[in-house]
Design a protein around this motif. Structure first.
Motif, PDB file in Angstrom:
ATOM      1  N   LEU A  25       0.816  -1.216   0.000  1.00 31.72           N
ATOM      2  CA  LEU A  25       0.000   0.000   0.000  1.00 31.72           C
ATOM      3  C   LEU A  25       0.851   1.267   0.000  1.00 31.72           C
ATOM      4  N   LEU A  26       1.927   1.265   0.766  1.00 31.77           N
ATOM      5  CA  LEU A  26       2.803   2.440   0.815  1.00 31.77           C
ATOM      6  C   LEU A  26       3.500   2.655  -0.524  1.00 31.77           C
ATOM      7  N   LEU A  27       3.972   1.584  -1.139  1.00 28.22           N
ATOM      8  CA  LEU A  27       4.613   1.719  -2.457  1.00 28.22           C
ATOM      9  C   LEU A  27       3.622   2.251  -3.488  1.00 28.22           C
ATOM     10  N   GLU A  28       2.380   1.751  -3.453  1.00 25.98           N
ATOM     11  CA  GLU A  28       1.350   2.247  -4.372  1.00 25.98           C
ATOM     12  C   GLU A  28       1.115   3.747  -4.179  1.00 25.98           C
ATOM     13  N   ALA A  29       1.288   4.229  -2.965  1.00 28.37           N
ATOM     14  CA  ALA A  29       1.093   5.646  -2.652  1.00 28.37           C
ATOM     15  C   ALA A  29       2.339   6.489  -2.948  1.00 28.37           C
ATOM     16  N   PHE A 106      -2.746   8.087  23.094  1.00 28.57           N
ATOM     17  CA  PHE A 106      -1.859   9.162  23.535  1.00 28.57           C
ATOM     18  C   PHE A 106      -0.698   9.376  22.566  1.00 28.57           C
ATOM     19  N   VAL A 107      -0.054   8.299  22.123  1.00 30.31           N
ATOM     20  CA  VAL A 107       1.142   8.452  21.287  1.00 30.31           C
ATOM     21  C   VAL A 107       0.843   8.616  19.806  1.00 30.31           C
ATOM     22  N   CYS A 108      -0.344   8.215  19.379  1.00 25.55           N
ATOM     23  CA  CYS A 108      -0.661   8.265  17.949  1.00 25.55           C
ATOM     24  C   CYS A 108      -1.276   9.598  17.545  1.00 25.55           C
ATOM     25  N   THR A 109      -0.824  10.093  16.426  1.00 28.76           N
ATOM     26  CA  THR A 109      -1.395  11.286  15.823  1.00 28.76           C
ATOM     27  C   THR A 109      -2.782  10.958  15.286  1.00 28.76           C
ATOM     28  N   ARG A 110      -2.894   9.763  14.719  1.00 29.31           N
ATOM     29  CA  ARG A 110      -4.149   9.262  14.171  1.00 29.31           C
ATOM     30  C   ARG A 110      -4.196   7.760  14.374  1.00 29.31           C
ATOM     31  N   VAL A 111      -5.427   7.218  14.473  1.00 28.38           N
ATOM     32  CA  VAL A 111      -5.631   5.779  14.665  1.00 28.38           C
ATOM     33  C   VAL A 111      -6.708   5.326  13.683  1.00 28.38           C
ATOM     34  N   ALA A 112      -6.482   4.169  13.055  1.00 29.31           N
ATOM     35  CA  ALA A 112      -7.451   3.610  12.111  1.00 29.31           C
ATOM     36  C   ALA A 112      -7.607   2.116  12.359  1.00 29.31           C
ATOM     37  N   ALA A 113      -8.821   1.622  12.187  1.00 30.34           N
ATOM     38  CA  ALA A 113      -9.093   0.198  12.363  1.00 30.34           C
ATOM     39  C   ALA A 113      -8.612  -0.618  11.174  1.00 30.34           C
ATOM     40  N   ASP A 114      -8.683  -0.057   9.980  1.00 28.62           N
ATOM     41  CA  ASP A 114      -8.304  -0.765   8.749  1.00 28.62           C
ATOM     42  C   ASP A 114      -6.940  -0.293   8.262  1.00 28.62           C
ATOM     43  N   LEU A 115      -6.150  -1.208   7.738  1.00 27.16           N
ATOM     44  CA  LEU A 115      -4.814  -0.858   7.256  1.00 27.16           C
ATOM     45  C   LEU A 115      -4.881   0.134   6.100  1.00 27.16           C
ATOM     46  N   GLU A 116      -5.827  -0.046   5.209  1.00 23.34           N
ATOM     47  CA  GLU A 116      -5.964   0.884   4.081  1.00 23.34           C
ATOM     48  C   GLU A 116      -6.219   2.304   4.587  1.00 23.34           C
ATOM     49  N   ASP A 117      -7.093   2.433   5.601  1.00 22.81           N
ATOM     50  CA  ASP A 117      -7.378   3.747   6.180  1.00 22.81           C
ATOM     51  C   ASP A 117      -6.147   4.306   6.891  1.00 22.81           C
ATOM     52  N   VAL A 119      -3.016   3.781   6.083  1.00 25.31           N
ATOM     53  CA  VAL A 119      -2.095   4.262   5.048  1.00 25.31           C
ATOM     54  C   VAL A 119      -2.604   5.584   4.465  1.00 25.31           C
ATOM     55  N   THR A 120      -3.904   5.721   4.305  1.00 27.88           N
ATOM     56  CA  THR A 120      -4.472   7.003   3.852  1.00 27.88           C
ATOM     57  C   THR A 120      -4.107   8.113   4.829  1.00 27.88           C
ATOM     58  N   GLU A 121      -4.151   7.813   6.128  1.00 24.63           N
ATOM     59  CA  GLU A 121      -3.756   8.794   7.150  1.00 24.63           C
ATOM     60  C   GLU A 121      -2.271   9.123   7.045  1.00 24.63           C
ATOM     61  N   VAL A 122      -1.442   8.114   6.788  1.00 27.11           N
ATOM     62  CA  VAL A 122       0.002   8.344   6.604  1.00 27.11           C
ATOM     63  C   VAL A 122       0.217   9.287   5.425  1.00 27.11           C
ATOM     64  N   VAL A 123      -0.443   9.009   4.313  1.00 28.99           N
ATOM     65  CA  VAL A 123      -0.293   9.834   3.105  1.00 28.99           C
ATOM     66  C   VAL A 123      -0.664  11.290   3.410  1.00 28.99           C
ATOM     67  N   ALA A 124      -1.702  11.486   4.225  1.00 28.94           N
ATOM     68  CA  ALA A 124      -2.135  12.847   4.579  1.00 28.94           C
ATOM     69  C   ALA A 124      -1.100  13.581   5.425  1.00 28.94           C
TER      70      ALA A 124
END
Length: 130
Positions: A25-29, A106-117, A119-124
């Protein structure tokens, strides 16, 4: 390699499917996954703890975001996320649908239940090229 495109893959040592799918997913992004398991110490870490941890810390320092799999309890993942957080490196947590622990929140900037979501947060978060 520019730090901005690099994403550290924090997760339990035996989370091969997470690492495989996150890498894909990261490579695709257009991002560069940094998998600490390329230095696989499983079954041979005793006496090499410093080498293992310092390598992971250097990898985290070389990345702009940490993608952390919090699908199962793992001390290493927690320590990697805490280190990144303490250095003000954004951490995106992936829970796999498990309720996140308060420390995860506390430590996460963002949290997602699904890996695809996640990775979308990482891209943002990843900085755009100047």
């Amino acid at each position: 390699m520019e730090r901005g495109k690099r994403v550290y893959l924090a997760g339990p040592p035996y989370a091969e499917e997470y690492r495989r799918r996150a890498t894909e997913l990261l490579l695709e992004a257009g991002l560069v996954p940094v998998d600490p398991m390329r230095r696989d110490f499983r079954g041979r870490w005793q006496g090499r703890e410093r080498e293992l941890v310092e390598g992971d810390l250097a990898d985290i320092d070389g990345c702009s975001v940490v993608l952390a799999s919090f699908t199962h309890p793992d001390e290493g993942t927690a320590m990697e996320a805490w280190y990144a957080h303490s250095c003000e490196t954004p951490v995106v947590g992936y829970t796999g649908g498990s309720p996140p622990h308060p420390w995860t929140m506390f430590v996460c900037t963002r949290v997602a239940a699904d890996l695809e979501d996640a990775v979308t947060e990482v891209v943002a978060i990843v900085p755009s090229p100047a």
